[in-house]
Design a protein around this motif. Structure first.
Motif, PDB file in Angstrom:
ATOM      1  N   GLY A 165      22.996 -35.539  35.295  1.00 50.06           N
ATOM      2  CA  GLY A 165      21.742 -34.663  35.603  1.00 50.06           C
ATOM      3  C   GLY A 165      22.041 -33.282  34.864  1.00 50.06           C
ATOM      4  O   GLY A 165      22.985 -32.602  35.469  1.00 50.06           O
ATOM      5  N   SER A 214      20.779 -27.969  39.532  1.00 48.01           N
ATOM      6  CA  SER A 214      21.930 -28.201  40.439  1.00 48.01           C
ATOM      7  C   SER A 214      22.855 -29.135  39.715  1.00 48.01           C
ATOM      8  O   SER A 214      24.383 -28.705  39.927  1.00 48.01           O
ATOM      9  CB  SER A 214      21.430 -29.470  41.640  1.00 48.01           C
ATOM     10  N   GLY A 215      22.823 -29.888  38.615  1.00 41.74           N
ATOM     11  CA  GLY A 215      23.757 -30.456  37.791  1.00 41.74           C
ATOM     12  C   GLY A 215      24.728 -29.306  37.125  1.00 41.74           C
ATOM     13  O   GLY A 215      25.814 -29.403  36.988  1.00 41.74           O
ATOM     14  N   TYR A 266      25.815 -35.461  31.737  1.00 40.50           N
ATOM     15  CA  TYR A 266      24.843 -36.225  31.070  1.00 40.50           C
ATOM     16  C   TYR A 266      23.409 -35.957  31.496  1.00 40.50           C
ATOM     17  O   TYR A 266      23.080 -36.005  32.619  1.00 40.50           O
ATOM     18  CB  TYR A 266      25.026 -37.814  31.495  1.00 40.50           C
ATOM     19  N   GLU A 267      22.499 -35.573  30.607  1.00 39.55           N
ATOM     20  CA  GLU A 267      21.250 -35.552  30.998  1.00 39.55           C
ATOM     21  C   GLU A 267      20.456 -36.161  30.057  1.00 39.55           C
ATOM     22  O   GLU A 267      20.410 -36.544  28.969  1.00 39.55           O
ATOM     23  CB  GLU A 267      20.961 -34.041  30.633  1.00 39.55           C
ATOM     24  N   SER A 279      16.836 -36.291  29.490  1.00 40.47           N
ATOM     25  CA  SER A 279      15.901 -35.910  28.527  1.00 40.47           C
ATOM     26  C   SER A 279      16.668 -34.896  27.421  1.00 40.47           C
ATOM     27  O   SER A 279      17.930 -34.789  27.555  1.00 40.47           O
ATOM     28  CB  SER A 279      15.004 -34.825  29.425  1.00 40.47           C
ATOM     29  N   GLY A 302       7.045 -25.258  36.941  1.00 40.44           N
ATOM     30  CA  GLY A 302       7.697 -25.457  38.102  1.00 40.44           C
ATOM     31  C   GLY A 302       7.891 -24.137  38.848  1.00 40.44           C
ATOM     32  O   GLY A 302       6.927 -23.302  39.066  1.00 40.44           O
ATOM     33  N   LYS A 324      20.926 -40.842  28.949  1.00 39.56           N
ATOM     34  CA  LYS A 324      20.481 -41.503  30.381  1.00 39.56           C
ATOM     35  C   LYS A 324      21.791 -42.174  31.029  1.00 39.56           C
ATOM     36  O   LYS A 324      22.021 -42.943  30.006  1.00 39.56           O
ATOM     37  CB  LYS A 324      19.228 -42.031  30.275  1.00 39.56           C
ATOM     38  N   SER A 339      23.578 -35.306  40.682  1.00 39.21           N
ATOM     39  CA  SER A 339      22.529 -34.316  41.009  1.00 39.21           C
ATOM     40  C   SER A 339      21.185 -35.018  40.797  1.00 39.21           C
ATOM     41  O   SER A 339      20.135 -34.287  40.638  1.00 39.21           O
ATOM     42  CB  SER A 339      22.680 -33.061  39.939  1.00 39.21           C
ATOM     43  N   PRO A 358      17.805 -37.049  41.349  1.00 39.36           N
ATOM     44  CA  PRO A 358      16.750 -37.378  42.488  1.00 39.36           C
ATOM     45  C   PRO A 358      17.429 -38.726  43.059  1.00 39.36           C
ATOM     46  O   PRO A 358      17.614 -39.554  42.337  1.00 39.36           O
ATOM     47  CB  PRO A 358      15.363 -37.401  42.000  1.00 39.36           C
ATOM     48  N   MET A 418      -2.001 -25.835  41.764  1.00 37.04           N
ATOM     49  CA  MET A 418      -1.343 -27.082  42.078  1.00 37.04           C
ATOM     50  C   MET A 418      -2.064 -27.906  42.727  1.00 37.04           C
ATOM     51  O   MET A 418      -2.764 -27.551  43.817  1.00 37.04           O
ATOM     52  CB  MET A 418      -0.054 -26.481  42.854  1.00 37.04           C
ATOM     53  N   LEU A 453       3.441 -33.831  37.367  1.00 39.99           N
ATOM     54  CA  LEU A 453       5.063 -33.880  37.620  1.00 39.99           C
ATOM     55  C   LEU A 453       5.119 -34.854  38.637  1.00 39.99           C
ATOM     56  O   LEU A 453       4.707 -34.948  39.713  1.00 39.99           O
ATOM     57  CB  LEU A 453       5.360 -32.677  38.236  1.00 39.99           C
ATOM     58  N   ILE A 457       8.972 -33.630  44.120  1.00 42.90           N
ATOM     59  CA  ILE A 457       9.224 -33.009  45.435  1.00 42.90           C
ATOM     60  C   ILE A 457       9.816 -34.067  46.393  1.00 42.90           C
ATOM     61  O   ILE A 457       8.783 -34.761  46.608  1.00 42.90           O
ATOM     62  CB  ILE A 457       8.415 -32.080  45.729  1.00 42.90           C
ATOM     63  N   GLY A 500      14.565 -25.913  47.571  1.00 42.61           N
ATOM     64  CA  GLY A 500      14.484 -24.543  46.810  1.00 42.61           C
ATOM     65  C   GLY A 500      15.550 -24.535  45.826  1.00 42.61           C
ATOM     66  O   GLY A 500      16.712 -25.185  45.819  1.00 42.61           O
ATOM     67  N   ILE A 501      15.573 -23.915  44.864  1.00 45.07           N
ATOM     68  CA  ILE A 501      16.597 -23.428  43.948  1.00 45.07           C
ATOM     69  C   ILE A 501      17.553 -22.939  44.693  1.00 45.07           C
ATOM     70  O   ILE A 501      18.774 -23.455  44.185  1.00 45.07           O
ATOM     71  CB  ILE A 501      16.185 -22.311  42.706  1.00 45.07           C
TER      72      ILE A 501
HETATM   73  C1  LIG Z   1       6.066 -27.599  41.025  1.00 46.06           C
HETATM   74  C2  LIG Z   1       7.151 -27.079  41.453  1.00 46.06           C
HETATM   75  C3  LIG Z   1       7.288 -25.577  42.169  1.00 46.06           C
HETATM   76  C4  LIG Z   1       8.509 -25.229  42.491  1.00 46.06           C
HETATM   77  N1  LIG Z   1       8.637 -23.987  43.091  1.00 46.06           N
HETATM   78  C5  LIG Z   1       9.643 -23.526  43.532  1.00 46.06           C
HETATM   79  C6  LIG Z   1       9.813 -22.050  43.819  1.00 46.06           C
HETATM   80  O1  LIG Z   1       8.825 -21.495  43.681  1.00 46.06           O
HETATM   81  N2  LIG Z   1      10.928 -21.843  44.202  1.00 46.06           N
HETATM   82  C7  LIG Z   1      12.153 -22.591  44.596  1.00 46.06           C
HETATM   83  O2  LIG Z   1      13.256 -22.060  44.846  1.00 46.06           O
HETATM   84  N3  LIG Z   1      12.059 -23.663  44.360  1.00 46.06           N
HETATM   85  C8  LIG Z   1      10.858 -24.108  43.634  1.00 46.06           C
HETATM   86  N4  LIG Z   1      10.701 -25.522  43.504  1.00 46.06           N
HETATM   87  C9  LIG Z   1      12.048 -26.659  43.468  1.00 46.06           C
HETATM   88  C10 LIG Z   1      13.163 -26.511  42.502  1.00 46.06           C
HETATM   89  O3  LIG Z   1      12.429 -26.392  41.247  1.00 46.06           O
HETATM   90  C11 LIG Z   1      13.694 -27.991  42.591  1.00 46.06           C
HETATM   91  O4  LIG Z   1      14.190 -28.178  43.787  1.00 46.06           O
HETATM   92  C12 LIG Z   1      15.000 -27.837  41.693  1.00 46.06           C
HETATM   93  O5  LIG Z   1      14.614 -27.635  40.234  1.00 46.06           O
HETATM   94  C13 LIG Z   1      15.645 -29.124  41.650  1.00 46.06           C
HETATM   95  O6  LIG Z   1      16.409 -29.149  40.563  1.00 46.06           O
HETATM   96  P1  LIG Z   1      17.568 -30.356  40.711  1.00 46.06           P
HETATM   97  O7  LIG Z   1      18.509 -29.884  39.679  1.00 46.06           O
HETATM   98  O8  LIG Z   1      18.089 -30.821  42.027  1.00 46.06           O
HETATM   99  O9  LIG Z   1      16.612 -31.547  40.215  1.00 46.06           O
HETATM  100  P2  LIG Z   1      15.845 -31.816  38.823  1.00 46.06           P
HETATM  101  O10 LIG Z   1      15.338 -30.723  38.196  1.00 46.06           O
HETATM  102  O11 LIG Z   1      14.882 -33.020  39.318  1.00 46.06           O
HETATM  103  O12 LIG Z   1      16.850 -32.360  37.778  1.00 46.06           O
HETATM  104  C14 LIG Z   1      17.526 -33.863  37.787  1.00 46.06           C
HETATM  105  C15 LIG Z   1      17.990 -34.005  36.360  1.00 46.06           C
HETATM  106  O13 LIG Z   1      18.412 -35.197  36.173  1.00 46.06           O
HETATM  107  C16 LIG Z   1      18.147 -35.929  34.952  1.00 46.06           C
HETATM  108  N5  LIG Z   1      18.024 -37.166  35.172  1.00 46.06           N
HETATM  109  C17 LIG Z   1      17.152 -38.083  35.839  1.00 46.06           C
HETATM  110  N6  LIG Z   1      17.707 -39.403  35.932  1.00 46.06           N
HETATM  111  C18 LIG Z   1      19.003 -39.304  35.054  1.00 46.06           C
HETATM  112  C19 LIG Z   1      19.842 -40.317  34.358  1.00 46.06           C
HETATM  113  N7  LIG Z   1      19.777 -41.624  34.875  1.00 46.06           N
HETATM  114  N8  LIG Z   1      20.965 -40.121  33.834  1.00 46.06           N
HETATM  115  C20 LIG Z   1      20.884 -38.635  33.450  1.00 46.06           C
HETATM  116  N9  LIG Z   1      19.953 -37.811  33.731  1.00 46.06           N
HETATM  117  C21 LIG Z   1      19.035 -37.987  34.672  1.00 46.06           C
HETATM  118  C22 LIG Z   1      16.385 -35.382  35.011  1.00 46.06           C
HETATM  119  O14 LIG Z   1      16.189 -35.523  33.392  1.00 46.06           O
HETATM  120  C23 LIG Z   1      16.824 -33.868  35.273  1.00 46.06           C
HETATM  121  O15 LIG Z   1      16.921 -33.132  34.383  1.00 46.06           O
HETATM  122  C24 LIG Z   1       9.600 -26.062  42.684  1.00 46.06           C
HETATM  123  C25 LIG Z   1       9.523 -27.467  42.112  1.00 46.06           C
HETATM  124  C26 LIG Z   1       8.334 -27.833  41.810  1.00 46.06           C
HETATM  125  C27 LIG Z   1       8.150 -29.229  41.175  1.00 46.06           C
END
Ligand SMILES: Cc1cc2nc3c(=O)[nH]c(=O)nc-3n(C[C@H](O)[C@H](O)[C@H](O)COP(=O)(O)OP(=O)(O)OC[C@H]3O[C@@H](n4cnc5c(N)ncnc54)[C@H](O)[C@@H]3O)c2cc1C
Ligand SMILES: C=Cc1c2[nH]c(c1C)Cc1[nH]c(c(CCC(=O)O)c1C)Cc1[nH]c(c(C)c1CCC(=O)O)Cc1[nH]c(c(C)c1C=C)C2
Length: 481
Positions: free
Chosen positions: A7, A11-12, A30-31, A33, A55, A264, A292, A294, A372, A417, A421, A457-458
């Motif tokens: 990911g 977080s990744g 590994y990502e 997209s 987002g 992927k 990282s 979901p 939203m 989306l 979440i 949250g981020i």
């Molecule tokens: C509409 C919205 C508004 C938000 N607003 C806020 C805010 O105001 N403040 C705040 O702090 N947070 C906010 N958040 C929360 C925050 O954006 C997310 O919690 C954070 O971006 C999640 O990051 P992540 O890396 O955990 O997950 P993701 O962003 O889901 O990243 C996971 C990655 O893994 C990749 N992936 C999936 N499957 C595979 C696979 N099999 N192999 C390789 N790669 C894969 C995906 O393509 C993706 O790039 C918001 C979220 C949303 C949706």
């Protein structure tokens, strides 16, 4: 053998950053997209001076997690756009309830009078807490709605807590665990028989934040100190929050970390030597995997070898959100400035909330709104899979109804989306403990970070990545060597 991060969301990439600092290379991310950033996506219209975020757009500089993000932002030398506590976007949050826009109280004085949509002064809710004993057995969990209703009354649960939950996880407060947002209040009730009582008692105690110990190399990060000193309520980044994952990717690339896009992972298995990951029809041996992803994306990867782990991961539900960005040519459309408004679920509207982006940041004379919709109620409103035009029309209809903006937007974007979440429903903490115990018991070379587990949250997901990397032992042969 190397370490693999699955990911390339925030977080990744953060896990990659902390792994690099702790163990060095070889390391590959590994990502799936063709871009990094996951849900963080900014569309910067340079020629018109405005920004659409599909987002997140702001980060809170609060607590240990906020300090940690600011340290990272500083290390990457990113240009920050702070919003101070005195700024209108920090002071004004609104609800749309009972047919009107209601400005929420933003000072203790607001507790005394009766402010719509509430029918009683808010101090009465505090009295309710003071005069009501605790009931839930120790270490149990309950919904945040039920907790708020017990402690502060139904009106607070419906018009304060439920919309707040929508504004963070687009979820239903009746299902979300009290530990998601109010763990410390919940524990105060358990310990002292009430929230206010607990707050008063703990004021007289010398509370040390154990979670802070050992995280930072020296003192608190200097940008965090600046944020505290200058009373930042939140901040964004010049050209949008996507600059953060982009900068991380650049940094990792410059330090020979391999960030593979359009890659992927299809399967993840474990053996005595480590793990094997299948990417683009190739089976690769790795020493350790940091996922990282979901939870619902990780589950199918481990299902063949660990069906029970997959089932537990799938027990973490997700919701879909429709995000509609609207740009209007005039900057005089909003009658009341602020961060935005939330719509309490009791209003039974498809809209969860509207963010007033152009009140948060300078948008060069444009009014920028983000509507939203859906969330936990996505299927009810949008289960028939409406077209982008229908979704835009629904968003515009509500902007007209709620904000009385009759003008047509000049430009717009619609994003649906899917499963964006995770929902920390009642029992979430126990579920995550069980998942991590399973991994420990089977000695799987797997660490889990990201929004599914330790906060949505981020700040939370970056800290979750750092903590998982910190837990990896240095005295044993480190991953990747
Ligand atoms: C509409 C919205 C508004 C938000 N607003 C806020 C805010 O105001 N403040 C705040 O702090 N947070 C906010 N958040 C929360 C925050 O954006 C997310 O919690 C954070 O971006 C999640 O990051 P992540 O890396 O955990 O997950 P993701 O962003 O889901 O990243 C996971 C990655 O893994 C990749 N992936 C999936 N499957 C595979 C696979 N099999 N192999 C390789 N790669 C894969 C995906 O393509 C993706 O790039 C918001 C979220 C949303 C949706
Ligand atoms: C209506 C949907 C959503 C809005 N924002 C989000 C959703 C799902 C996502 C989101 N917003 C926040 C966070 C957490 C950040 C953190 O540091 O933990 C997430 C994941 C921040 C936030 N936004 C609002 C609140 C009450 C919070 C909690 C923290 C804080 O007090 O700053 C308010 C809010 N969110 C949205 C709107 C329209 C809105 C209006 C006032 C949209």
């Amino acid at each position: 053998m190397k370490t693999a991060v699955l990911g390339g969301g925030i977080s990744g990439l953060s896990a990659g950053y902390y792994l690099l600092r702790k163990f060095g290379k070889p390391l590959t991310i590994y990502e799936a997209s063709p871009r990094v950033g996951g849900w963080i996506r900014s569309e910067w219209h340079k020629e018109r001076g405005f920004l659409f975020e599909s987002g997140p757009r702001t980060i809170r500089p609060k607590g240990i997690a906020g300090a940690n993000t600011l340290e990272l932002v500083d290390q990457l030398n990113l240009p920050i756009k702070p919003i101070r506590a005195s700024h209108v976007a920090a002071r004004n949050r609104m609800l749309y309830a009972k047919g009107q826009i209601c400005l929420l109280p933003n000072s203790p004085r607001g507790l005394i009078g009766t402010v719509p949509p509430f029918t009683k002064p808010l101090y009465r809710a505090l009295l309710h807490d003071l005069t009501t004993g605790g009931t839930v057995a120790k270490n149990e969990d309950e919904s945040i709605y039920s907790f708020a209703q017990r402690r502060f009354g139904k009106e607070i649960a419906d018009y304060a807590i439920s919309p707040m939950i929508c504004g963070i996880c687009a979820g239903d407060a009746r299902e979300i665990s009290v530990r998601f947002l109010m763990e410390s209040l919940f524990e105060k009730e358990q310990k002292y028989g009430g929230v206010i009582k607990g707050m008063l008692y703990s004021r007289f105690k010398n509370n040390v934040d154990e979670s802070k110990v050992g995280l930072f190399d020296q003192d608190e990060p200097k940008l965090f100190k600046q944020a505290v000193q200058e009373k930042w309520a939140m901040y964004g980044l010049a050209d949008g929050l996507e600059q953060l994952p982009r900068a991380l990717r650049k940094y990792l690339g410059e330090h020979d970390v391999n960030v593979q896009l359009s890659s992927k992972c299809h399967n993840l298995s474990f053996n005595n030597d480590g793990a094997r990951i299948s990417v683009r029809d190739v089976d690769l041996p790795v020493a350790h995997v940091v996922s990282s992803l979901p939870a619902h994306q990780l589950a199918p990867l481990v299902r063949t070898q660990h069906p029970s782990l997959a089932a537990q991961l799938l027990d973490i539900p997700y919701v879909d959100v429709v995000v509609v960005n609207l740009q209007y040519n005039s900057d005089r459309l909003l009658k009341q400035n602020g961060f935005g408004l939330l719509v309490p679920p009791v209003e039974k509207l498809p809209v969860l909330g509207v963010i007033f982006d152009s009140c948060c940041f300078d948008m060069a004379g444009n009014t920028i709104l983000t509507v939203m919709m859906g969330g936990r109620w996505f299927d009810k409103w949008f289960g028939h899979q409406p077209s982008q035009k229908e979704l835009r029309d629904i968003a515009q209809l509500h902007v007209r109804k709620i904000l009385h903006i009759k003008e047509e937007p000049n430009f717009s974007r619609v994003h649906t989306l899917h499963k964006c979440i995770p929902q920390y429903t009642v029992g979430h903490k126990r579920r995550v403990e069980n998942i991590r115990s399973y991994i420990k018991n089977y000695k799987l070379p797997l660490s889990l970070c990201g929004a599914a587990y330790d906060g949505v949250g981020i700040n939370d997901v970056i800290l979750s990545a750092r903590r998982q990397v910190n837990k990896l032992p240095v005295h044993q042969p480190p991953p990747g060597h």
